[in-house]
Design a protein around this motif. Structure first.
Motif, PDB file in Angstrom:
ATOM      1  N   ASN A  56       7.813   4.321  18.442  1.00 48.86           N
ATOM      2  CA  ASN A  56       6.646   4.713  17.516  1.00 48.86           C
ATOM      3  C   ASN A  56       7.046   4.584  16.090  1.00 48.86           C
ATOM      4  O   ASN A  56       6.845   5.501  15.221  1.00 48.86           O
ATOM      5  CB  ASN A  56       6.227   6.364  17.934  1.00 48.86           C
ATOM      6  N   ILE A  57       7.479   3.537  15.751  1.00 54.64           N
ATOM      7  CA  ILE A  57       8.398   3.434  14.457  1.00 54.64           C
ATOM      8  C   ILE A  57       7.382   2.508  13.572  1.00 54.64           C
ATOM      9  O   ILE A  57       6.943   1.377  14.064  1.00 54.64           O
ATOM     10  CB  ILE A  57       9.676   2.531  14.527  1.00 54.64           C
ATOM     11  N   LYS A  58       6.931   2.830  12.445  1.00 49.07           N
ATOM     12  CA  LYS A  58       5.917   1.803  11.661  1.00 49.07           C
ATOM     13  C   LYS A  58       6.810   1.412  10.474  1.00 49.07           C
ATOM     14  O   LYS A  58       7.677   2.054   9.933  1.00 49.07           O
ATOM     15  CB  LYS A  58       4.812   2.826  11.035  1.00 49.07           C
ATOM     16  N   PHE A  59       6.597   0.135  10.135  1.00 45.16           N
ATOM     17  CA  PHE A  59       7.325  -0.622   8.929  1.00 45.16           C
ATOM     18  C   PHE A  59       6.327  -0.680   8.071  1.00 45.16           C
ATOM     19  O   PHE A  59       5.396  -1.739   7.925  1.00 45.16           O
ATOM     20  CB  PHE A  59       7.853  -1.597   9.603  1.00 45.16           C
ATOM     21  N   GLU A  60       6.042   0.353   7.164  1.00 46.70           N
ATOM     22  CA  GLU A  60       4.920   0.378   6.192  1.00 46.70           C
ATOM     23  C   GLU A  60       5.243  -0.328   4.738  1.00 46.70           C
ATOM     24  O   GLU A  60       4.473  -0.739   4.245  1.00 46.70           O
ATOM     25  CB  GLU A  60       4.408   1.934   5.925  1.00 46.70           C
ATOM     26  N   ASN A  61       6.543  -0.274   4.552  1.00 43.62           N
ATOM     27  CA  ASN A  61       6.846  -0.837   3.048  1.00 43.62           C
ATOM     28  C   ASN A  61       7.364  -2.355   3.416  1.00 43.62           C
ATOM     29  O   ASN A  61       8.626  -2.543   3.756  1.00 43.62           O
ATOM     30  CB  ASN A  61       7.784   0.079   2.449  1.00 43.62           C
ATOM     31  N   MET A  62       6.283  -3.398   3.126  1.00 39.04           N
ATOM     32  CA  MET A  62       7.087  -4.517   3.521  1.00 39.04           C
ATOM     33  C   MET A  62       8.234  -4.894   2.559  1.00 39.04           C
ATOM     34  O   MET A  62       8.898  -5.941   3.121  1.00 39.04           O
ATOM     35  CB  MET A  62       5.715  -5.642   3.328  1.00 39.04           C
ATOM     36  N   ASN A  63       8.273  -4.148   1.511  1.00 45.74           N
ATOM     37  CA  ASN A  63       9.366  -4.840   0.461  1.00 45.74           C
ATOM     38  C   ASN A  63      10.712  -4.498   1.117  1.00 45.74           C
ATOM     39  O   ASN A  63      11.879  -5.019   0.646  1.00 45.74           O
ATOM     40  CB  ASN A  63       8.929  -4.072  -0.778  1.00 45.74           C
ATOM     41  N   GLU A  64      10.635  -3.513   1.753  1.00 49.62           N
ATOM     42  CA  GLU A  64      12.054  -3.050   2.676  1.00 49.62           C
ATOM     43  C   GLU A  64      12.588  -3.803   3.801  1.00 49.62           C
ATOM     44  O   GLU A  64      13.687  -3.528   4.404  1.00 49.62           O
ATOM     45  CB  GLU A  64      11.950  -1.288   2.644  1.00 49.62           C
ATOM     46  N   LEU A  65      11.477  -4.522   4.270  1.00 46.40           N
ATOM     47  CA  LEU A  65      11.676  -5.125   5.545  1.00 46.40           C
ATOM     48  C   LEU A  65      13.145  -6.041   5.705  1.00 46.40           C
ATOM     49  O   LEU A  65      13.888  -6.202   6.715  1.00 46.40           O
ATOM     50  CB  LEU A  65      10.740  -6.158   6.171  1.00 46.40           C
ATOM     51  N   LYS A  66      13.250  -6.901   4.522  1.00 43.94           N
ATOM     52  CA  LYS A  66      14.488  -7.778   4.635  1.00 43.94           C
ATOM     53  C   LYS A  66      15.917  -6.851   4.675  1.00 43.94           C
ATOM     54  O   LYS A  66      16.607  -7.243   5.397  1.00 43.94           O
ATOM     55  CB  LYS A  66      14.719  -8.566   3.216  1.00 43.94           C
ATOM     56  N   GLU A  67      15.879  -5.691   3.974  1.00 41.02           N
ATOM     57  CA  GLU A  67      17.017  -4.800   4.079  1.00 41.02           C
ATOM     58  C   GLU A  67      17.134  -4.373   5.446  1.00 41.02           C
ATOM     59  O   GLU A  67      18.154  -4.046   6.192  1.00 41.02           O
ATOM     60  CB  GLU A  67      16.851  -3.797   2.946  1.00 41.02           C
ATOM     61  N   ILE A  68      16.005  -3.781   5.892  1.00 43.16           N
ATOM     62  CA  ILE A  68      15.899  -3.052   7.461  1.00 43.16           C
ATOM     63  C   ILE A  68      16.300  -3.986   8.506  1.00 43.16           C
ATOM     64  O   ILE A  68      17.172  -3.612   9.489  1.00 43.16           O
ATOM     65  CB  ILE A  68      14.681  -2.604   7.615  1.00 43.16           C
ATOM     66  N   PHE A  69      15.844  -5.236   8.317  1.00 43.75           N
ATOM     67  CA  PHE A  69      16.329  -6.287   9.504  1.00 43.75           C
ATOM     68  C   PHE A  69      17.694  -7.115   9.093  1.00 43.75           C
ATOM     69  O   PHE A  69      17.672  -8.094   9.697  1.00 43.75           O
ATOM     70  CB  PHE A  69      14.943  -7.052   9.674  1.00 43.75           C
ATOM     71  N   ALA A  70      18.125  -6.659   8.065  1.00 46.90           N
ATOM     72  CA  ALA A  70      19.485  -7.402   7.801  1.00 46.90           C
ATOM     73  C   ALA A  70      20.348  -7.580   8.835  1.00 46.90           C
ATOM     74  O   ALA A  70      20.958  -8.565   9.291  1.00 46.90           O
ATOM     75  CB  ALA A  70      20.175  -6.843   6.552  1.00 46.90           C
ATOM     76  N   ASN A  71      20.607  -6.403   9.490  1.00 42.46           N
ATOM     77  CA  ASN A  71      21.551  -6.307  10.746  1.00 42.46           C
ATOM     78  C   ASN A  71      20.956  -5.106  11.548  1.00 42.46           C
ATOM     79  O   ASN A  71      20.433  -4.495  11.448  1.00 42.46           O
ATOM     80  CB  ASN A  71      22.749  -6.336  10.351  1.00 42.46           C
ATOM     81  N   ILE A  72      21.824  -5.121  12.828  1.00 35.87           N
ATOM     82  CA  ILE A  72      21.639  -4.142  13.819  1.00 35.87           C
ATOM     83  C   ILE A  72      21.875  -2.580  13.257  1.00 35.87           C
ATOM     84  O   ILE A  72      21.324  -1.750  13.442  1.00 35.87           O
ATOM     85  CB  ILE A  72      22.652  -4.247  14.954  1.00 35.87           C
ATOM     86  N   SER A  73      22.909  -2.508  12.449  1.00 37.44           N
ATOM     87  CA  SER A  73      23.266  -1.289  11.834  1.00 37.44           C
ATOM     88  C   SER A  73      22.349  -0.799  11.064  1.00 37.44           C
ATOM     89  O   SER A  73      21.775   0.307  11.103  1.00 37.44           O
ATOM     90  CB  SER A  73      24.502  -1.481  11.261  1.00 37.44           C
ATOM     91  N   ASN A  74      21.624  -1.396  10.178  1.00 40.01           N
ATOM     92  CA  ASN A  74      20.689  -0.824   9.181  1.00 40.01           C
ATOM     93  C   ASN A  74      19.237  -0.674  10.087  1.00 40.01           C
ATOM     94  O   ASN A  74      18.597   0.120   9.604  1.00 40.01           O
ATOM     95  CB  ASN A  74      20.168  -2.363   8.225  1.00 40.01           C
ATOM     96  N   LEU A  75      18.931  -1.601  11.036  1.00 48.68           N
ATOM     97  CA  LEU A  75      17.812  -1.488  11.708  1.00 48.68           C
ATOM     98  C   LEU A  75      17.903  -0.128  12.727  1.00 48.68           C
ATOM     99  O   LEU A  75      16.906   0.639  12.549  1.00 48.68           O
ATOM    100  CB  LEU A  75      17.734  -2.519  12.645  1.00 48.68           C
TER     101      LEU A  75
END
Length: 85
Positions: A56-75
Motif C-alpha cells: 500500500n505504498i504510493k509514489f506521489e512525488n515523481m521528482n523523488e523517484l530517481k533517488e528512491i529507485f536508485a538501489n534496493i537500500s533506498n527503496l
C-alpha cells in the motif's frame, strides 16, 4: 514490523519475472537501472504497481523517484518510511 532488503529483492524478482536471479545475487547498493540490473521504465511501472499492491505504498512525488529507485537500500528505506499496515 520493518520490511527487509531481502523481502524487497524477492518482490522485485517476482514482479519482474527475473527468474535467473536470487535475492543473494542483488547487492543492496547495486543500481536498479542502466549499468546495474538494467531495468527500464516499463519495469519501473510494474514494480511501482507491485509495491503498491503488496505494501500500500504510493509514489506521489515523481521528482523523488530517481533517488528512491536508485538501489534496493533506498527503496527499502522509502517503503519502511511510508508503510501503511
Amino acid at each position: 514490523m520493518l520490511i527487509t532488503t531481502n523481502e524487497v529483492k524477492q518482490k522485485l524478482i517476482e514482479s519482474l519475472n527475473l527468474e535467473d536471479l536470487t535475492p543473494d545475487d542483488i547487492d543492496d547498493n547495486t543500481p536498479l537501472f542502466n549499468e546495474g540490473l538494467g531495468l527500464d521504465s516499463v519495469d519501473a511501472i510494474e514494480l511501482i504497481v507491485a509495491l503498491d499492491t503488496a505494501y500500500n505504498i504510493k509514489f506521489e512525488n515523481m521528482n523523488e523517484l530517481k533517488e528512491i529507485f536508485a538501489n534496493i537500500s533506498n527503496l527499502t528505506d522509502y517503503i519502511n518510511k511510508n508503510l501503511k499496515r
